[in-house]
Design a protein around this motif. Structure first.
Motif, PDB file in Angstrom:
ATOM      1  N   ARG A 179       0.836  -1.214   0.000  1.00  0.00           N
ATOM      2  CA  ARG A 179       0.000   0.000   0.000  1.00  0.00           C
ATOM      3  C   ARG A 179       0.866   1.259   0.000  1.00  0.00           C
ATOM      4  O   ARG A 179       0.594   2.205  -0.742  1.00  0.00           O
ATOM      5  CB  ARG A 179      -0.933  -0.009   1.209  1.00  0.00           C
ATOM      6  CG  ARG A 179      -2.048  -1.018   1.129  1.00  0.00           C
ATOM      7  CD  ARG A 179      -3.145  -0.702   2.118  1.00  0.00           C
ATOM      8  NE  ARG A 179      -2.762  -0.869   3.496  1.00  0.00           N
ATOM      9  CZ  ARG A 179      -2.935  -1.966   4.214  1.00  0.00           C
ATOM     10  NH1 ARG A 179      -3.486  -3.041   3.645  1.00  0.00           N
ATOM     11  NH2 ARG A 179      -2.573  -2.025   5.481  1.00  0.00           N
ATOM     12  N   ALA A 180       1.890   1.267   0.839  1.00  0.00           N
ATOM     13  CA  ALA A 180       2.728   2.469   0.944  1.00  0.00           C
ATOM     14  C   ALA A 180       3.428   2.782  -0.362  1.00  0.00           C
ATOM     15  O   ALA A 180       3.748   3.949  -0.643  1.00  0.00           O
ATOM     16  CB  ALA A 180       3.748   2.288   2.064  1.00  0.00           C
ATOM     17  N   ARG A 205      -0.029   6.198   2.361  1.00  0.00           N
ATOM     18  CA  ARG A 205       0.769   7.214   1.656  1.00  0.00           C
ATOM     19  C   ARG A 205       0.916   8.464   2.523  1.00  0.00           C
ATOM     20  O   ARG A 205       2.004   9.044   2.618  1.00  0.00           O
ATOM     21  CB  ARG A 205       0.110   7.582   0.324  1.00  0.00           C
ATOM     22  CG  ARG A 205      -0.048   6.445  -0.654  1.00  0.00           C
ATOM     23  CD  ARG A 205       1.225   6.074  -1.344  1.00  0.00           C
ATOM     24  NE  ARG A 205       1.729   7.136  -2.206  1.00  0.00           N
ATOM     25  CZ  ARG A 205       2.861   7.050  -2.895  1.00  0.00           C
ATOM     26  NH1 ARG A 205       3.593   5.951  -2.825  1.00  0.00           N
ATOM     27  NH2 ARG A 205       3.273   8.039  -3.668  1.00  0.00           N
ATOM     28  N   ALA A 206      -0.177   8.880   3.153  1.00  0.00           N
ATOM     29  CA  ALA A 206      -0.133  10.074   3.996  1.00  0.00           C
ATOM     30  C   ALA A 206       0.770   9.854   5.208  1.00  0.00           C
ATOM     31  O   ALA A 206       1.563  10.730   5.577  1.00  0.00           O
ATOM     32  CB  ALA A 206      -1.544  10.447   4.436  1.00  0.00           C
ATOM     33  N   ALA A 207       0.673   8.663   5.825  1.00  0.00           N
ATOM     34  CA  ALA A 207       1.488   8.376   7.009  1.00  0.00           C
ATOM     35  C   ALA A 207       2.971   8.360   6.668  1.00  0.00           C
ATOM     36  O   ALA A 207       3.809   8.742   7.496  1.00  0.00           O
ATOM     37  CB  ALA A 207       1.061   7.047   7.613  1.00  0.00           C
ATOM     38  N   ALA A 208       3.290   7.910   5.466  1.00  0.00           N
ATOM     39  CA  ALA A 208       4.687   7.860   5.035  1.00  0.00           C
ATOM     40  C   ALA A 208       5.165   9.189   4.460  1.00  0.00           C
ATOM     41  O   ALA A 208       6.312   9.298   4.026  1.00  0.00           O
ATOM     42  CB  ALA A 208       4.869   6.749   4.003  1.00  0.00           C
ATOM     43  N   ARG A 209       4.276  10.176   4.453  1.00  0.00           N
ATOM     44  CA  ARG A 209       4.578  11.508   3.910  1.00  0.00           C
ATOM     45  C   ARG A 209       5.052  11.436   2.465  1.00  0.00           C
ATOM     46  O   ARG A 209       6.012  12.092   2.069  1.00  0.00           O
ATOM     47  CB  ARG A 209       5.603  12.224   4.798  1.00  0.00           C
ATOM     48  CG  ARG A 209       5.088  12.466   6.204  1.00  0.00           C
ATOM     49  CD  ARG A 209       6.016  13.332   7.014  1.00  0.00           C
ATOM     50  NE  ARG A 209       5.465  13.600   8.337  1.00  0.00           N
ATOM     51  CZ  ARG A 209       6.037  14.367   9.259  1.00  0.00           C
ATOM     52  NH1 ARG A 209       7.200  14.942   8.982  1.00  0.00           N
ATOM     53  NH2 ARG A 209       5.474  14.540  10.422  1.00  0.00           N
ATOM     54  N   ARG A 210       4.353  10.608   1.718  1.00  0.00           N
ATOM     55  CA  ARG A 210       4.636  10.479   0.290  1.00  0.00           C
ATOM     56  C   ARG A 210       3.512  11.144  -0.474  1.00  0.00           C
ATOM     57  O   ARG A 210       2.431  11.395   0.070  1.00  0.00           O
ATOM     58  CB  ARG A 210       4.769   9.007  -0.076  1.00  0.00           C
ATOM     59  CG  ARG A 210       5.844   8.307   0.742  1.00  0.00           C
ATOM     60  CD  ARG A 210       6.008   6.862   0.390  1.00  0.00           C
ATOM     61  NE  ARG A 210       6.735   6.707  -0.867  1.00  0.00           N
ATOM     62  CZ  ARG A 210       7.193   5.551  -1.305  1.00  0.00           C
ATOM     63  NH1 ARG A 210       6.983   4.443  -0.606  1.00  0.00           N
ATOM     64  NH2 ARG A 210       7.844   5.471  -2.442  1.00  0.00           N
ATOM     65  N   PRO A 211       3.726  11.464  -1.758  1.00  0.00           N
ATOM     66  CA  PRO A 211       2.652  12.093  -2.540  1.00  0.00           C
ATOM     67  C   PRO A 211       1.363  11.283  -2.453  1.00  0.00           C
ATOM     68  O   PRO A 211       1.379  10.056  -2.397  1.00  0.00           O
ATOM     69  CB  PRO A 211       3.217  12.110  -3.961  1.00  0.00           C
ATOM     70  CG  PRO A 211       4.703  12.131  -3.757  1.00  0.00           C
ATOM     71  CD  PRO A 211       4.958  11.299  -2.539  1.00  0.00           C
ATOM     72  N   GLY A 212       0.239  11.991  -2.445  1.00  0.00           N
ATOM     73  CA  GLY A 212      -1.051  11.352  -2.226  1.00  0.00           C
ATOM     74  C   GLY A 212      -1.410  10.332  -3.295  1.00  0.00           C
ATOM     75  O   GLY A 212      -0.972  10.418  -4.444  1.00  0.00           O
ATOM     76  N   GLN A 222      -7.096  12.471   2.750  1.00  0.00           N
ATOM     77  CA  GLN A 222      -5.757  11.954   3.032  1.00  0.00           C
ATOM     78  C   GLN A 222      -4.713  12.507   2.069  1.00  0.00           C
ATOM     79  O   GLN A 222      -3.603  11.975   1.973  1.00  0.00           O
ATOM     80  CB  GLN A 222      -5.762  10.428   2.955  1.00  0.00           C
ATOM     81  CG  GLN A 222      -6.641   9.752   3.988  1.00  0.00           C
ATOM     82  CD  GLN A 222      -6.152   9.994   5.403  1.00  0.00           C
ATOM     83  OE1 GLN A 222      -4.944  10.056   5.665  1.00  0.00           O
ATOM     84  NE2 GLN A 222      -7.079  10.162   6.341  1.00  0.00           N
ATOM     85  N   GLY A 223      -5.074  13.564   1.363  1.00  0.00           N
ATOM     86  CA  GLY A 223      -4.156  14.177   0.405  1.00  0.00           C
ATOM     87  C   GLY A 223      -4.162  13.505  -0.942  1.00  0.00           C
ATOM     88  O   GLY A 223      -3.297  13.788  -1.787  1.00  0.00           O
ATOM     89  N   GLY A 224      -5.108  12.588  -1.164  1.00  0.00           N
ATOM     90  CA  GLY A 224      -5.173  11.865  -2.424  1.00  0.00           C
ATOM     91  C   GLY A 224      -6.017  12.559  -3.474  1.00  0.00           C
ATOM     92  O   GLY A 224      -6.676  13.569  -3.219  1.00  0.00           O
ATOM     93  N   GLN A 225      -5.979  11.985  -4.664  1.00  0.00           N
ATOM     94  CA  GLN A 225      -6.764  12.475  -5.797  1.00  0.00           C
ATOM     95  C   GLN A 225      -7.673  11.340  -6.233  1.00  0.00           C
ATOM     96  O   GLN A 225      -7.222  10.211  -6.387  1.00  0.00           O
ATOM     97  CB  GLN A 225      -5.828  12.880  -6.938  1.00  0.00           C
ATOM     98  CG  GLN A 225      -6.528  13.274  -8.223  1.00  0.00           C
ATOM     99  CD  GLN A 225      -5.578  13.189  -9.421  1.00  0.00           C
ATOM    100  OE1 GLN A 225      -5.341  12.112  -9.971  1.00  0.00           O
ATOM    101  NE2 GLN A 225      -5.020  14.321  -9.813  1.00  0.00           N
TER     102      GLN A 225
END
Length: 574
Positions: free
Chosen positions: A431-432, A460-467, A494-497
């Motif tokens: 997932r990450a 993705r948000a927890a790992a501070r990666r692009p959404g 969660q910062g996603g698209q």
């Protein structure tokens, strides 16, 4: 002081693999200080004597005290059905920093050339058979070969997760076919009207997961801007695309079903359908009606063949230049071949943990086999320091600049392939690493898919990666309705698209005449005048399920018009 070094080609504790037994050749030459500069010269150096009998996963050598450096030459050759082809090669210089400490600081790889051999014509289907082989020229770089890492200070380890079986595949399976006949081989992919770039297809064998067989489709962009990241787009076809084939070597590659059922299933996804004006060019092919982009039945349009070509190669070709220019990113399409009796919804370990590393291994092998990048472009891991790049002999004014292995992946699935996609996204590590999820009317979206996608967005948000970019195409057949507003809001939170097609919503799924679905008006144009009786609701639902992978919303004249955009293309766009 002399010391012992061990060259490994499997991870510590990892068992030998049948594909590698008897296929590996490893040599180590000791170089004195005067020979370091010309380290790649075959006449330089002296063989390091073996330190004991070579094993199935490693070989040990004694390095003399006079060695200032080493030349490691490693290769894998696959043999099956009387054919013999190289599948992987590594040539690396290792400088002796001090006894027992080796530094990988230079390597060479072959430059490859593509040859197309024309076969058939007249009463036989014309086919162009590709062969990708070393051209006789090499590429030289400083640093570490992408398939090599130092498992310890004195232990080079070669990544043999994937092997290139492309030339072997065509040598084993290609057959000349009479017009309108499939004689042990489906000729669609190699027929020039259907496919003008057959060399783009690469056949890979995975030595860490089963089923072993994968296909890779390369985008047309070769020379890339510096710092372009290159990653994989893993696409999981439906369970209906699976067929039974052996899991053991060499039968896993030589099975006759690959040349017929396997190629038909692959072509359905990669090739683009032929228009009404273009279909006359393919009438010499077997079952050519399966290669058109419309229903030719005037009275019962829904009785026509509905599993029309999806055009994934065309979509990849159209979107790759945009991804490069707008996002400094390139994606290679990767399609593991589902096996009917395998667990994991026919995909086995290919949807298990380690997806990001697995796709990275495929990308790194493809680069070493000339799959992408200019002659002077080196491939490094993200964050790896770029060494100076030497000029490449015979490559005047070619692109330079470092390429990077993408840190994330795209994963997509259609229909019952959704089972495997949700299984893949059940792993936290997977997932990450997923930057984009492409969903085409998959099964179990409501009770499983939405939760897995939301968990992916959170990871993705927890790992501070692009959404996470969730790109979803639905129909009344499998998903039944568009994703809920609550789900879309949660992903975006969660910062996603999250983007959903068709843009016309439920209005798209109505029989023609229907201005909200001009693609359907094109597909069923031969059935004019349109009447409700020609479009029974039960049959039409099955067609809508196919529309999500071969059709779209924006069409100008026909699907091959440059202004037409399929759902497949829209989901791959930046």
């Amino acid at each position: 002081m002399a010391f012992t070094t061990t060259v490994r080609w499997r991870r510590p504790g990892e068992a030998a693999h049948p594909l590698l037994r008897g296929a590996v050749r490893v040599e180590l030459q000791a170089l004195d200080a005067a020979e370091l500069a010309r380290w790649a010269d075959p006449s330089a150096g002296q063989p390091c004597p073996p330190a004991g009998a070579p094993g199935e996963v490693s070989a040990a050598f004694t390095v003399p005290d006079t060695a200032a450096g080493l030349r490691l030459t490693f290769s894998v050759r696959l043999r099956a059905g009387g054919q013999d082809e190289e599948a992987l090669s590594v040539v690396q210089r290792l400088t002796v920093a001090r006894p027992g400490v080796l530094v990988p600081d230079a390597y060479r790889i072959d430059r490859f050339a593509v040859q197309l051999r024309r076969r058939g014509g007249g009463g036989e289907v014309l086919q162009e058979v590709p062969s990708t082989r070393p051209s006789g020229m090499v590429r030289s770089f400083f640093g570490r070969h992408p398939l090599l890492r130092m498992a310890a200070k004195d232990t080079p380890e070669i990544d043999t997760e994937f092997l290139d079986a492309t030339n072997l595949w065509w040598a084993l399976h290609f057959r000349v076919c009479r017009n309108n006949h499939e004689e042990g081989f489906n000729p669609w992919y190699l027929e020039p009207t259907c496919n003008d770039r057959p060399e783009r297809l690469r056949v890979l064998l995975n030595t860490r997961a089963t089923p072993m067989l994968w296909f890779a489709s390369l985008p047309p962009v070769r020379e890339l801007p510096g710092e372009t990241s290159v990653g994989g787009y893993l696409f999981l076809r439906p369970i209906g695309s699976a067929y039974a084939y052996p899991a053991t070597w060499p039968d896993v590659l030589t099975a006759p079903a690959h040349a017929t059922t396997g190629l038909r299933n692959l072509c359905r996804y990669l090739l683009q359908g032929h228009t009404r004006t273009g279909k006359a060019k393919i009438t010499g092919l077997p079952d050519w009606h399966q290669l058109i982009d419309h229903s030719p039945d005037a009275d019962h349009p829904l009785n026509a063949y509905s599993f029309l070509p999806c055009g994934m190669d065309y979509a990849l070709d159209r979107t790759a230049p945009k991804l490069v220019s707008e996002a400094r990113s390139l994606r290679v399409l990767l399609l593991p071949v589902p096996e009917k009796n395998s667990p994991g919804f026919c995909y086995g370990g290919n949807v298990g943990p380690g997806n990001t590393a697995r796709l990275s291994a495929a990308i790194r092998l493809l680069w070493t086999r000339g799959g992408f990048g200019g002659p002077g472009q080196q491939l490094l891991e993200a964050g790896e320091i770029a060494p100076p790049q030497p000029p490449q002999p015979g490559a005047a004014a070619s692109a330079t600049g470092t390429l990077r292995v993408a840190q994330d992946t795209w994963v997509g699935a259609y229909s019952s392939g959704g089972h495997a996609l949700w299984e893949l996204l059940n792993d936290p590590g997977n997932r990450a690493g997923v930057a984009r999820a492409l969903v085409f009317d998959t099964v179990r979206f409501d009770d499983r898919g939405q939760a897995r996608l939301l968990d992916t967005a959170k990871a993705r948000a927890a790992a501070r990666r692009p959404g996470l970019q969730a790109r979803i195409v639905w129909s009344p057949y499998a998903m039944g309705h568009p994703p809920s507003a609550e789900f879309l809001t949660a992903v975006r939170g969660q910062g996603g698209q999250a983007v959903v097609w068709p843009k016309a919503g439920s209005a798209y799924f109505a029989a023609p005449p229907n201005p909200a679905d001009p693609w359907a008006e094109y597909v069923f144009a031969d059935a004019k005048p349109w009447t409700a009786a020609k479009f029974p609701a039960g049959q039409l639902s099955g067609w809508w399920h196919q529309f999500v992978v071969f059709a779209g919303e924006e069409i100008h004249g026909d699907p091959r018009d440059p202004g037409s955009i399929s759902f497949m293309e829209a989901t791959m766009a930046p």
